[in-house]
Scaffold this active site. Sequence first.
Site, PDB file in Angstrom:
ATOM      1  N   CYS A 458      -1.223  58.790 -80.581  1.00  0.00           N
ATOM      2  CA  CYS A 458      -1.778  58.038 -79.448  1.00  0.00           C
ATOM      3  C   CYS A 458      -1.408  56.560 -79.490  1.00  0.00           C
ATOM      4  CB  CYS A 458      -3.292  58.207 -79.406  1.00  0.00           C
ATOM      5  SG  CYS A 458      -3.766  59.860 -78.930  1.00  0.00           S
ATOM      6  N   GLU A 586       2.355  64.024 -76.299  1.00  0.00           N
ATOM      7  CA  GLU A 586       1.374  64.985 -75.787  1.00  0.00           C
ATOM      8  C   GLU A 586       0.727  64.551 -74.465  1.00  0.00           C
ATOM      9  OE1 GLU A 586      -1.577  65.443 -79.075  1.00  0.00           O
ATOM     10  OE2 GLU A 586      -2.865  64.080 -77.947  1.00  0.00           O
TER      11      GLU A 586
HETATM   12  O1  AHR Z   1      -3.087  62.826 -85.120  1.00  0.00           O
HETATM   13  C1  AHR Z   1      -4.154  62.204 -84.494  1.00  0.00           C
HETATM   14  C2  AHR Z   1      -4.024  62.213 -82.982  1.00  0.00           C
HETATM   15  O2  AHR Z   1      -4.028  63.511 -82.498  1.00  0.00           O
HETATM   16  C3  AHR Z   1      -2.748  61.642 -82.452  1.00  0.00           C
HETATM   17  O3  AHR Z   1      -2.801  60.272 -82.337  1.00  0.00           O
HETATM   18  C4  AHR Z   1      -2.628  62.270 -81.104  1.00  0.00           C
HETATM   19  O4  AHR Z   1      -1.301  62.392 -80.694  1.00  0.00           O
HETATM   20  C5  AHR Z   1      -3.341  63.581 -81.265  1.00  0.00           C
HETATM   21  O5  AHR Z   1      -4.247  63.780 -80.266  1.00  0.00           O
END
Ligand code: AHR
Length: 862
Positions: A458, A586
């Site tokens: 994220c 994602e």
């Molecule tokens: O790995 C933790 C979080 O999980 C990451 O930042 C995100 O891409 C996913 O939702």
Amino acid sequence: MFCSLFLPLTTWSFHSGTSLKPDSAYLFAYASLNDGGRAGLHFAWSTDKQIWHAIGPDHGFLRCDYGRWGAQKRMLRPFVYRDANGMWHCVWSVNEEDNVLAHAQSEDLVKWQRQSYTEMIQDGNCLDPIVYKDASGNTTIGWRTEKEGKIQYYKTATSDFKTYSKAAVIDTLPTHREEIYIGNKREIGSINKVAWGEIDALLNAQALAAYKYTLWSEQTKDDHQRFASLDSLKADIHVQTGDPRKISDLLMGVFFEDINYAADGGLYAELVQNRGFEYRPSDKEGKDETWNHQTAWKVQGKGSLHIDSVSPIHPNNKFYAVLDLPSVGAGLQNKGFDGISIKQGATYLCSFFARALNGIKTGVEIRLVGDDGTVYGSTIIKGIAGNWKQYQDKIVANTSAVSATLEVKPLKAGTYAFDLISLFPESTFKNRKNGLRADLAQAIADMRPRFVRFPGGCVAHGDGLENMYRWKNTIGPLEERVPQRNLWGYHQSAGLGYFEYFQFCEDIGAEPLPVVPAAVPCQNSGTGGAGQQGGIPMEDMDEYIQEIFDLIEYANGDKNSIWGKKRAAAGHPEPFNLKYIGIGNEDLITDVFEERFRLIFAAMKKRYPAITVIGTVGPSADGTDYREGWELADALEIPMVDEHYYQSPGWFIHNQDYYDRYDRSKSKVYLGEYAAHLPGRPNNLETALAEALYLTSLERNGDVVHMASYAPLLAKEGHTQWNPDLIYFNNEEVKPTVGYYVQQLYGQHSGDTYFSSDIVLSESKPAVSKRFGVSAVKEEKSGDLILKIVNLLPTEVQTNIDFGDNIVLDEEATKITLKGDPTDLKCQPVEIGEQVSNKFKVAISPYSFTVYRIKTKMGVGS
Ligand code: AHR
């Protein structure tokens, strides 16, 4: 509740089979009032509108993606409507405040397509939307706004649920929701009459989901019951060494994200916290009074500290500290990240920018001290004068201490400005300047990752457009980098930036895999209102694409190119040889995303056809974003896509055929984030073995799955936003988990040729066979044959292993075993030498992962 004694008007008839089914029934669509809409869209059916049957009372057929994780993702008052073409539409409110109308459509009420959140009015909320035909037959959506007790009704017309006419005020809504009782629970929703087949499909979908849920909820704690009659087990394993298959040699990699203090206070070796005085209350959205420009700093002795921003060292580094000392003896103190850990005899590099504001030239004493004032090391830097200038020196620690404090003490009374006060161990990983914490970096290197993904997660696409990770902000001199809020609730100094990531990859022989935003922020953004999936304005997209091109030039361009020159200036004239780039993390597959992704992808393909672009297919192993992400990948022929899924051990056990089913001609897969999650989120032998088992299936499918990385990687004790992680640490210690050892064993013992194995178990029940996995690979470079055996059963397995006659094996093999109780959090691999032959017997321990590395005397399978 009223129960009718009259026969319903619905016609009943016999269908194939024996059951009596109605031709049609009423379908009630609602979001439960009890859970605030978090479980999404529910259905109930009735033949008479009197007695209602819930279709799996808690089953959410469509969940709202709007807003932040958890409590913010709500579906309120859904209204389900079927258009003239038979397409179902669901509109709903996302909360009580925002001015958006949420919409999704579906052909069958089971599979829902992408969601949209359209701002309907300038100001005000958008409550209880309904869909109806107006007097002219136009599809119309009406809703209510309510502000300070004032109610107003609006309508808009649409032909496609994508574009809407300007909202117009109306007197009242022409239709309303219905109120029904399911048992004695009152619910409010919309009713449609549908063919029985549609209800059947919903019932089947729910029943299947419930069945899967039971399988996926299986845990080892119930194994004594599940396997009560399993007292012995035999396995014949025949490895088909005559049938080699090429697989990816990049399979095992790592996912690095600045989550859980993985960067500042973690892998980045800087020991001073808030060195640039850039912490801001907004890092924590104003929720922490102690978090500001002075966090981690205090004045020791008589003097005062304030923060200023007039004439900073660089506009990107806006704030600095002003220390006013009426007399000598006082100074600034910094406690680091939970204290500064120092080692006796180690050298520390200290540096700072300073100005003497009232013209008094001074020296500054830098000391490392204990809580009782004991000095652990010090130095004096002379000549601090009028203009910003960087000063540096070294301190050798005369003792080891867990929690030292750094002191910065001017030797004369006066007013002094300080910024970027830094302390680094001289000995960083590979002794890089501005480098990484050696023990943590080594723990990562020891996994032998073939690639490193960075900077997230994220963090890569950020909380709203303003928070995206823009690579250019993270290179160059430290005082020119742009610090920013970390969406995990703290601060990113950008000291660990793109140059350092590339350098680390090179240092450990891993391919760099940067992930840049697909011009949209994180789907879980909490800022920007309906803009949580808003994107960079289309008119700015050329500039944004150029930013991605510049990154490629920074990594691979000639040292005389514009961006290559900056890399060379940082000390790396040779290219970093970047081959892969992720576009998006994602993301929800929305129209906003797709429009931008298509542009970036086309531009990349044209300008840098040799770079493998990795697309994204949403945050889970199934569902709308996964489906539509793959449709986009198929349409664009994206070379590789990034899949993410955090699942229960049961899911991993029961989905080992996930990639067996993949079409080999389509995009390759980068499984960019995965981990087995148990309730309470431990990283124990049970989760580790579930991952080990699944990894046998990834090796088997190494022609499709080219890369995989467990997530997240690092977590600092006391600062953890996410569990489980692979490596926990504090300032003194690195604490690898059981899952780490699984990753390490796969990384250290991976191969590029795969041999399939026939396994015949003395007990063929799926519950047993799915818990016993084998993978045989060959490492071309060494010629070694590697056999991995995972036993997730409570029973020892007497195994006959047969490698056939196509190879000649060395008799002396290395055997590594990881075993214990499933709840074990601390078990570690044990390595021994063991005699093997082309056919040998071995007892495989309950709950274990075993790796054999066997030298071959001549080529295998060639
Ligand atoms: O790995 C933790 C979080 O999980 C990451 O930042 C995100 O891409 C996913 O939702």
